[in-house]
Design a protein around this motif. Structure first.
Motif, PDB file in Angstrom:
ATOM      1  N   VAL A  82      95.699 119.409 -74.818  1.00  0.00           N
ATOM      2  CA  VAL A  82      96.398 119.143 -76.069  1.00  0.00           C
ATOM      3  C   VAL A  82      97.037 117.756 -75.999  1.00  0.00           C
ATOM      4  O   VAL A  82      97.909 117.527 -75.153  1.00  0.00           O
ATOM      5  CB  VAL A  82      97.489 120.214 -76.335  1.00  0.00           C
ATOM      6  N   PRO A  83      96.594 116.819 -76.866  1.00  0.00           N
ATOM      7  CA  PRO A  83      97.257 115.512 -76.890  1.00  0.00           C
ATOM      8  C   PRO A  83      98.754 115.690 -77.152  1.00  0.00           C
ATOM      9  O   PRO A  83      99.162 116.517 -77.959  1.00  0.00           O
ATOM     10  CB  PRO A  83      96.578 114.793 -78.059  1.00  0.00           C
ATOM     11  N   GLY A  84      99.572 114.940 -76.423  1.00  0.00           N
ATOM     12  CA  GLY A  84     101.022 115.039 -76.565  1.00  0.00           C
ATOM     13  C   GLY A  84     101.660 115.968 -75.547  1.00  0.00           C
ATOM     14  O   GLY A  84     102.874 115.940 -75.362  1.00  0.00           O
ATOM     15  N   SER A  85     100.851 116.801 -74.870  1.00  0.00           N
ATOM     16  CA  SER A  85     101.407 117.667 -73.831  1.00  0.00           C
ATOM     17  C   SER A  85     101.633 116.845 -72.569  1.00  0.00           C
ATOM     18  O   SER A  85     101.044 115.793 -72.380  1.00  0.00           O
ATOM     19  CB  SER A  85     100.464 118.852 -73.552  1.00  0.00           C
ATOM     20  N   THR A  86     102.520 117.336 -71.701  1.00  0.00           N
ATOM     21  CA  THR A  86     102.851 116.567 -70.498  1.00  0.00           C
ATOM     22  C   THR A  86     102.177 117.166 -69.272  1.00  0.00           C
ATOM     23  O   THR A  86     101.829 118.350 -69.245  1.00  0.00           O
ATOM     24  CB  THR A  86     104.373 116.527 -70.254  1.00  0.00           C
ATOM     25  N   VAL A  87     102.015 116.314 -68.277  1.00  0.00           N
ATOM     26  CA  VAL A  87     101.478 116.724 -66.992  1.00  0.00           C
ATOM     27  C   VAL A  87     102.256 115.968 -65.913  1.00  0.00           C
ATOM     28  O   VAL A  87     102.532 114.783 -66.068  1.00  0.00           O
ATOM     29  CB  VAL A  87      99.954 116.466 -66.888  1.00  0.00           C
ATOM     30  N   THR A  88     102.669 116.683 -64.863  1.00  0.00           N
ATOM     31  CA  THR A  88     103.377 116.053 -63.753  1.00  0.00           C
ATOM     32  C   THR A  88     102.398 115.888 -62.600  1.00  0.00           C
ATOM     33  O   THR A  88     101.813 116.868 -62.133  1.00  0.00           O
ATOM     34  CB  THR A  88     104.580 116.902 -63.314  1.00  0.00           C
ATOM     35  N   ILE A  89     102.221 114.641 -62.178  1.00  0.00           N
ATOM     36  CA  ILE A  89     101.280 114.314 -61.111  1.00  0.00           C
ATOM     37  C   ILE A  89     102.065 113.848 -59.896  1.00  0.00           C
ATOM     38  O   ILE A  89     102.902 112.957 -60.005  1.00  0.00           O
ATOM     39  CB  ILE A  89     100.309 113.210 -61.579  1.00  0.00           C
ATOM     40  N   MET A  90     101.796 114.469 -58.739  1.00  0.00           N
ATOM     41  CA  MET A  90     102.414 114.028 -57.495  1.00  0.00           C
ATOM     42  C   MET A  90     101.340 113.341 -56.665  1.00  0.00           C
ATOM     43  O   MET A  90     100.260 113.896 -56.456  1.00  0.00           O
ATOM     44  CB  MET A  90     103.012 115.188 -56.714  1.00  0.00           C
ATOM     45  N   VAL A  91     101.646 112.112 -56.226  1.00  0.00           N
ATOM     46  CA  VAL A  91     100.689 111.342 -55.438  1.00  0.00           C
ATOM     47  C   VAL A  91     101.292 110.951 -54.097  1.00  0.00           C
ATOM     48  O   VAL A  91     102.504 110.917 -53.933  1.00  0.00           O
ATOM     49  CB  VAL A  91     100.231 110.056 -56.183  1.00  0.00           C
ATOM     50  N   LYS A  92     100.412 110.666 -53.151  1.00  0.00           N
ATOM     51  CA  LYS A  92     100.795 110.103 -51.856  1.00  0.00           C
ATOM     52  C   LYS A  92     100.304 108.666 -51.827  1.00  0.00           C
ATOM     53  O   LYS A  92      99.193 108.365 -52.269  1.00  0.00           O
ATOM     54  CB  LYS A  92     100.138 110.867 -50.704  1.00  0.00           C
ATOM     55  N   ARG A  93     101.140 107.810 -51.290  1.00  0.00           N
ATOM     56  CA  ARG A  93     100.819 106.382 -51.174  1.00  0.00           C
ATOM     57  C   ARG A  93     101.131 105.940 -49.750  1.00  0.00           C
ATOM     58  O   ARG A  93     102.135 106.347 -49.183  1.00  0.00           O
ATOM     59  CB  ARG A  93     101.663 105.600 -52.175  1.00  0.00           C
ATOM     60  N   GLY A  94     100.256 105.098 -49.183  1.00  0.00           N
ATOM     61  CA  GLY A  94     100.475 104.619 -47.827  1.00  0.00           C
ATOM     62  C   GLY A  94     100.251 105.703 -46.793  1.00  0.00           C
ATOM     63  O   GLY A  94     100.848 105.716 -45.736  1.00  0.00           O
ATOM     64  N   TYR A  95      99.368 106.626 -47.102  1.00  0.00           N
ATOM     65  CA  TYR A  95      99.079 107.777 -46.262  1.00  0.00           C
ATOM     66  C   TYR A  95      98.012 107.446 -45.218  1.00  0.00           C
ATOM     67  O   TYR A  95      97.389 106.398 -45.249  1.00  0.00           O
ATOM     68  CB  TYR A  95      98.550 108.924 -47.143  1.00  0.00           C
ATOM     69  N   THR A  96      97.814 108.380 -44.323  1.00  0.00           N
ATOM     70  CA  THR A  96      96.618 108.381 -43.478  1.00  0.00           C
ATOM     71  C   THR A  96      95.931 109.711 -43.733  1.00  0.00           C
ATOM     72  O   THR A  96      96.569 110.680 -44.173  1.00  0.00           O
ATOM     73  CB  THR A  96      96.936 108.248 -41.977  1.00  0.00           C
ATOM     74  N   GLU A  97      94.651 109.746 -43.497  1.00  0.00           N
ATOM     75  CA  GLU A  97      93.907 110.987 -43.679  1.00  0.00           C
ATOM     76  C   GLU A  97      93.489 111.493 -42.307  1.00  0.00           C
ATOM     77  O   GLU A  97      92.959 110.731 -41.499  1.00  0.00           O
ATOM     78  CB  GLU A  97      92.677 110.772 -44.555  1.00  0.00           C
ATOM     79  N   ALA A  98      93.769 112.765 -42.053  1.00  0.00           N
ATOM     80  CA  ALA A  98      93.362 113.364 -40.782  1.00  0.00           C
ATOM     81  C   ALA A  98      91.848 113.253 -40.658  1.00  0.00           C
ATOM     82  O   ALA A  98      91.129 113.405 -41.646  1.00  0.00           O
ATOM     83  CB  ALA A  98      93.787 114.831 -40.744  1.00  0.00           C
ATOM     84  N   PRO A  99      91.355 112.958 -39.485  1.00  0.00           N
ATOM     85  CA  PRO A  99      89.906 112.835 -39.310  1.00  0.00           C
ATOM     86  C   PRO A  99      89.191 114.124 -39.680  1.00  0.00           C
ATOM     87  O   PRO A  99      89.681 115.210 -39.417  1.00  0.00           O
ATOM     88  CB  PRO A  99      89.746 112.546 -37.817  1.00  0.00           C
ATOM     89  N   ARG A 100      88.063 113.981 -40.319  1.00  0.00           N
ATOM     90  CA  ARG A 100      87.249 115.142 -40.676  1.00  0.00           C
ATOM     91  C   ARG A 100      86.469 115.586 -39.444  1.00  0.00           C
ATOM     92  O   ARG A 100      86.252 114.813 -38.518  1.00  0.00           O
ATOM     93  CB  ARG A 100      86.309 114.755 -41.811  1.00  0.00           C
ATOM     94  N   ALA A 101      86.022 116.824 -39.445  1.00  0.00           N
ATOM     95  CA  ALA A 101      85.319 117.377 -38.289  1.00  0.00           C
ATOM     96  C   ALA A 101      84.158 116.489 -37.850  1.00  0.00           C
ATOM     97  O   ALA A 101      83.981 116.225 -36.672  1.00  0.00           O
ATOM     98  CB  ALA A 101      84.827 118.782 -38.610  1.00  0.00           C
ATOM     99  N   ALA A 102      83.379 115.983 -38.805  1.00  0.00           N
ATOM    100  CA  ALA A 102      82.230 115.142 -38.465  1.00  0.00           C
ATOM    101  C   ALA A 102      82.690 113.843 -37.814  1.00  0.00           C
ATOM    102  O   ALA A 102      82.011 113.307 -36.943  1.00  0.00           O
ATOM    103  CB  ALA A 102      81.416 114.846 -39.707  1.00  0.00           C
ATOM    104  N   GLU A 103      83.857 113.338 -38.226  1.00  0.00           N
ATOM    105  CA  GLU A 103      84.353 112.080 -37.668  1.00  0.00           C
ATOM    106  C   GLU A 103      84.886 112.284 -36.257  1.00  0.00           C
ATOM    107  O   GLU A 103      84.854 111.381 -35.436  1.00  0.00           O
ATOM    108  CB  GLU A 103      85.442 111.491 -38.567  1.00  0.00           C
ATOM    109  N   LYS A 104      85.383 113.478 -35.952  1.00  0.00           N
ATOM    110  CA  LYS A 104      85.907 113.746 -34.621  1.00  0.00           C
ATOM    111  C   LYS A 104      84.819 113.645 -33.553  1.00  0.00           C
ATOM    112  O   LYS A 104      85.100 113.403 -32.397  1.00  0.00           O
ATOM    113  CB  LYS A 104      86.579 115.117 -34.570  1.00  0.00           C
TER     114      LYS A 104
END
Length: 156
Positions: A82-104
């Protein structure tokens, strides 16, 4: 003769007589372009862009207080559509990503960034699981969904 035939054909070309909004399957948008959970870009003039609070490479970890995955993020962003409705977005910035199984299995994975990969180095491997995102700062942004036809008008 060839030129008049060409002009006749060019002048008789019919453009589809459709409303621009029919190319969209939704009524509302926040103007985000994603690669997995990562913000890849924003539509200029859209709610996300106008907020001035989101950046490329931010990873969306929650929408309206609910953790998201690459599989459900579009449905969560759409919400009630619905146009005009609100949404709250939570983001991470300056993060690291845990290695994926294939990368390990790669003997050099630990050297790429200590215990994980810095944001932005996995452009070809988008973040798909917010639970892999570690550290960084958390930002919460409330956006108001905009009608898709307004976004479409700004593209032209």
């Amino acid at each position: 003769a060839i030129m008049s035939k060409l002009q006749e054909n060019v002048l008789s070309v019919k453009l589809p007589d459709e409303n621009v909004a029919t190319e969209f399957s939704t009524k509302s948008t926040v103007g985000l372009m994603l690669n997995g959970l990562t913000i890849d870009n924003m539509v200029v003039g859209g709610p996300a862009y106008n907020s001035g609070q989101l950046r490329q490479s931010d990873v969306i970890v929650q929408i309206d207080g609910v953790p998201v995955s690459a599989e459900n993020i579009h449905i969560s962003l759409l919400g009630s559509d619905v146009p005009g409705s609100t949404v709250t977005i939570m983001v991470k910035r300056g993060y690291t990503e845990a290695p994926r199984a294939a990368e390990k299995s790669d003997p050099l994975w630990f050297a790429k960034a200590g215990l994980g990969h810095p944001a932005g180095t996995l452009k070809d491997k988008p973040v798909r699981d917010a639970s892999n995102v570690q550290g960084g700062t958390t930002h919460s942004v409330v956006l108001v969904r905009m009608a898709t036809e307004i976004i479409a008008d700004r593209r032209h």
